[in-house]
Enzyme design. Structure first.
Site, PDB file in Angstrom:
ATOM      1  N   CYS A  95      43.704  24.815  36.101  1.00 58.10           N
ATOM      2  CA  CYS A  95      43.825  26.073  35.372  1.00 58.10           C
ATOM      3  C   CYS A  95      42.784  26.079  34.255  1.00 58.10           C
ATOM      4  O   CYS A  95      42.585  25.054  33.591  1.00 58.10           O
ATOM      5  CB  CYS A  95      45.224  26.223  34.789  1.00 58.10           C
ATOM      6  SG  CYS A  95      45.434  27.803  33.955  1.00 58.10           S
ATOM      7  N   ASP A 227      41.258  38.267  31.884  1.00 60.39           N
ATOM      8  CA  ASP A 227      41.688  36.887  32.005  1.00 60.39           C
ATOM      9  C   ASP A 227      40.449  36.075  32.396  1.00 60.39           C
ATOM     10  O   ASP A 227      39.434  36.633  32.811  1.00 60.39           O
ATOM     11  CB  ASP A 227      42.761  36.779  33.107  1.00 60.39           C
ATOM     12  CG  ASP A 227      43.606  35.511  32.958  1.00 60.39           C
ATOM     13  OD1 ASP A 227      43.342  34.712  32.047  1.00 60.39           O
ATOM     14  OD2 ASP A 227      44.531  35.338  33.773  1.00 60.39           O
ATOM     15  N   ASN A 228      40.550  34.752  32.247  1.00 58.41           N
ATOM     16  CA  ASN A 228      39.500  33.873  32.763  1.00 58.41           C
ATOM     17  C   ASN A 228      38.102  34.195  32.248  1.00 58.41           C
ATOM     18  O   ASN A 228      37.119  34.219  32.998  1.00 58.41           O
ATOM     19  CB  ASN A 228      39.545  33.853  34.288  1.00 58.41           C
ATOM     20  CG  ASN A 228      40.859  33.273  34.781  1.00 58.41           C
ATOM     21  OD1 ASN A 228      41.368  32.304  34.211  1.00 58.41           O
ATOM     22  ND2 ASN A 228      41.433  33.863  35.799  1.00 58.41           N
TER      23      ASN A 228
HETATM   24  N1  MTE Z   1      47.106  34.532  42.676  1.00 59.69           N
HETATM   25  C1  MTE Z   1      48.019  35.519  42.567  1.00 59.69           C
HETATM   26  N2  MTE Z   1      48.175  36.360  43.605  1.00 59.69           N
HETATM   27  N3  MTE Z   1      48.775  35.672  41.450  1.00 59.69           N
HETATM   28  C2  MTE Z   1      48.619  34.831  40.363  1.00 59.69           C
HETATM   29  O1  MTE Z   1      49.344  34.994  39.366  1.00 59.69           O
HETATM   30  N4  MTE Z   1      47.358  32.942  39.396  1.00 59.69           N
HETATM   31  C3  MTE Z   1      46.032  32.331  39.411  1.00 59.69           C
HETATM   32  C4  MTE Z   1      45.706  31.741  40.781  1.00 59.69           C
HETATM   33  N5  MTE Z   1      45.997  32.687  41.819  1.00 59.69           N
HETATM   34  C5  MTE Z   1      47.636  33.804  40.442  1.00 59.69           C
HETATM   35  C6  MTE Z   1      46.913  33.674  41.655  1.00 59.69           C
HETATM   36  C7  MTE Z   1      45.844  31.289  38.424  1.00 59.69           C
HETATM   37  S1  MTE Z   1      45.483  31.810  36.837  1.00 59.69           S
HETATM   38  C8  MTE Z   1      45.811  29.962  38.768  1.00 59.69           C
HETATM   39  S2  MTE Z   1      45.404  28.785  37.608  1.00 59.69           S
HETATM   40  C9  MTE Z   1      46.128  29.506  40.122  1.00 59.69           C
HETATM   41  O2  MTE Z   1      46.484  30.583  40.975  1.00 59.69           O
HETATM   42  C10 MTE Z   1      47.280  28.528  40.088  1.00 59.69           C
HETATM   43  O3  MTE Z   1      47.599  28.082  41.366  1.00 59.69           O
HETATM   44  P1  MTE Z   1      48.940  27.257  41.588  1.00 59.69           P
HETATM   45  O4  MTE Z   1      50.074  28.003  40.931  1.00 59.69           O
HETATM   46  O5  MTE Z   1      49.102  27.106  43.049  1.00 59.69           O
HETATM   47  O6  MTE Z   1      48.722  25.923  40.933  1.00 59.69           O
END
Ligand code: MTE
Length: 398
Positions: A95, A227-228
């Site tokens: 993350c 975000d990000n």
């Molecule tokens: N994909 C979807 N559809 N929804 C989400 O909230 N979170 C993202 C990403 N993909 C997210 C997502 C974020 S910020 C991260 S860091 C990773 O998924 C985390 O993956 P994990 O929960 O399998 O560790």
């Protein structure tokens, strides 16, 4: 809460309220399992409720590929499995907020406090995105590949995009994955299918993948912008206005991970019983982004005045002599040619006398582009990409 049906391990430490679920394992627990994280201890970052997908729905699940391509198509999981080479790649997801807690201690950022376990590693099985894109034949003018998840968030579905040139590049290792460590994805990790983007921040690896679109412009999804990003440091009276614009400034987007490392043994607050032994083995992890390999890990007992080399343990060393049956999971691609997408571990044997006279243990790593973890924190509004030297302070109890 909407996620009550989702199986979860009680050892996971919740970092936000009851919902959505955001959690990490204790670093020592995470580390104790070795290179591959069991899915119940794999960190979770959800922006909303987990889409409820049962077996029949998963069988019917479709990924739609549209936009600027010659062969727009809708694939089921079975289509993907039968039409493209199935590959398995060891990938560490991290993350962008990993280690944010240290930033929040200095000054509260916009995000919640990840410790140093906001990362995990698995063998991901699926098909290469580059093969799928080759099949749909991108058209002239397409520059970005947009990915959308099936979760329902207040500002629309989760989505983000990649440069098409990167997505087509087989060496980047991007994949559409349905399994982790040989088992179907867990609901928290994107069941039945997710995008996995090795070497980039976890936020690019869209879970519950529904749609792929080839486009002239980058993703317009709310969280692709809000975000990000690593926004610049606070700049005075115009900051609020500037920050509003900064969200939309493509220069501040985070793609590749930066080089980072942490100490797992000893953990913060761990009490060491060292009287009877004269050696202690320090242990931890390191990773880098963009497929770059970690080439150096260094330890200091005097806050960075002097450094000593730690020993690095790579996954490939472990696998060298293990027979592998690729009829089960498809081609096992350990390093995706010359790329390295998996964390490494490091160890350092130290005399207890050294620990007794030190007030801290510090670690830093370097990657093959010679990028080195910085001494100082780069505090930023989103609290992301925190990779300053990692320290464990020593308190002497006698
Ligand atoms: N994909 C979807 N559809 N929804 C989400 O909230 N979170 C993202 C990403 N993909 C997210 C997502 C974020 S910020 C991260 S860091 C990773 O998924 C985390 O993956 P994990 O929960 O399998 O560790």
């Amino acid at each position: 809460t909407p996620d009550e049906w989702v199986p979860r391990d009680s050892r996971m430490v919740r970092l936000t309220g009851k919902h959505p679920f955001n959690a990490e394992a204790r670093l020592k627990d995470l580390y104790s399992y070795g290179f591959f994280t069991p899915s119940n201890l794999f960190f979770v970052r959800n922006h909303g409720a987990v889409p409820m997908v049962d077996e029949p729905t998963a069988r019917e699940w479709k990924v739609e590929i549209s936009g600027l391509c010659q062969n727009p198509v809708t694939f089921s999981l079975n289509d993907l499995r039968s039409m493209f080479e199935v590959v398995t790649i060891p990938i560490t997801l991290v993350c962008a907020g990993n280690r944010r807690k240290e930033q929040n201690v200095v000054q509260k950022s916009l995000g919640f406090s990840w410790g140093a376990a906001g990362l995990s590693t698995a063998l991901f099985t699926g098909v290469r995105l580059s093969d799928v894109l080759e099949f749909v034949q991108p058209q002239k003018g397409a520059k970005h590949v947009i990915f959308e998840g099936g979760d329902n968030l207040p500002n629309g579905p989760y989505g983000t995009s990649q440069l098409l040139s990167w997505a087509r590049d087989r060496r980047k290792g991007m994949m559409l994955a349905w399994a982790m460590n040989g088992l179907p994805l867990e609901p928290d990790h994107g069941f039945p299918i997710r995008l996995v983007v090795p070497g980039q921040i976890g936020g690019r690896s869209v879970k519950w993948l529904r749609k792929i679109e080839l486009s002239r412009q980058e993703s317009q999804h709310h969280l692709h912008f809000h975000d990000n990003k690593v926004l610049p440091m606070p700049l005075g009276p115009d900051r609020a206005r500037a920050e509003k614009d900064w969200w939309y400034d493509p220069r501040y987007i985070i793609r590749d991970l930066n080089v980072n490392s942490a100490i797992a043994c000893p953990d913060h607050d761990e009490v060491l019983q060292v009287a009877s032994t004269d050696q202690y083995t320090l242990r931890g992890y390191a990773y880098a982004g963009g497929g770059r390999r970690v080439t150096r890990v260094e330890i200091s007992f005097d806050e960075g005045t002097t450094w000593e080399l730690a020993q690095i343990h790579y996954l490939e060393d472990l696998f060298r002599d293990v027979p592998y049956d690729d009829s089960i999971y498809g081609t096992l691609d350990l390093t995706e040619s010359d790329q390295s997408f998996c964390w490494c571990f490091w160890s350092f044997e130290v005399g207890v006398e050294v620990l007794k006279s030190a007030s801290s243990i510090t670690v830093r790593a370097m990657d093959e582009s010679l990028a080195l973890q910085p001494r100082d924190m780069y505090w930023n509004a989103t609290g992301m990409m925190n990779n300053w030297w990692f320290r464990v302070c020593i308190h002497h109890l006698e």
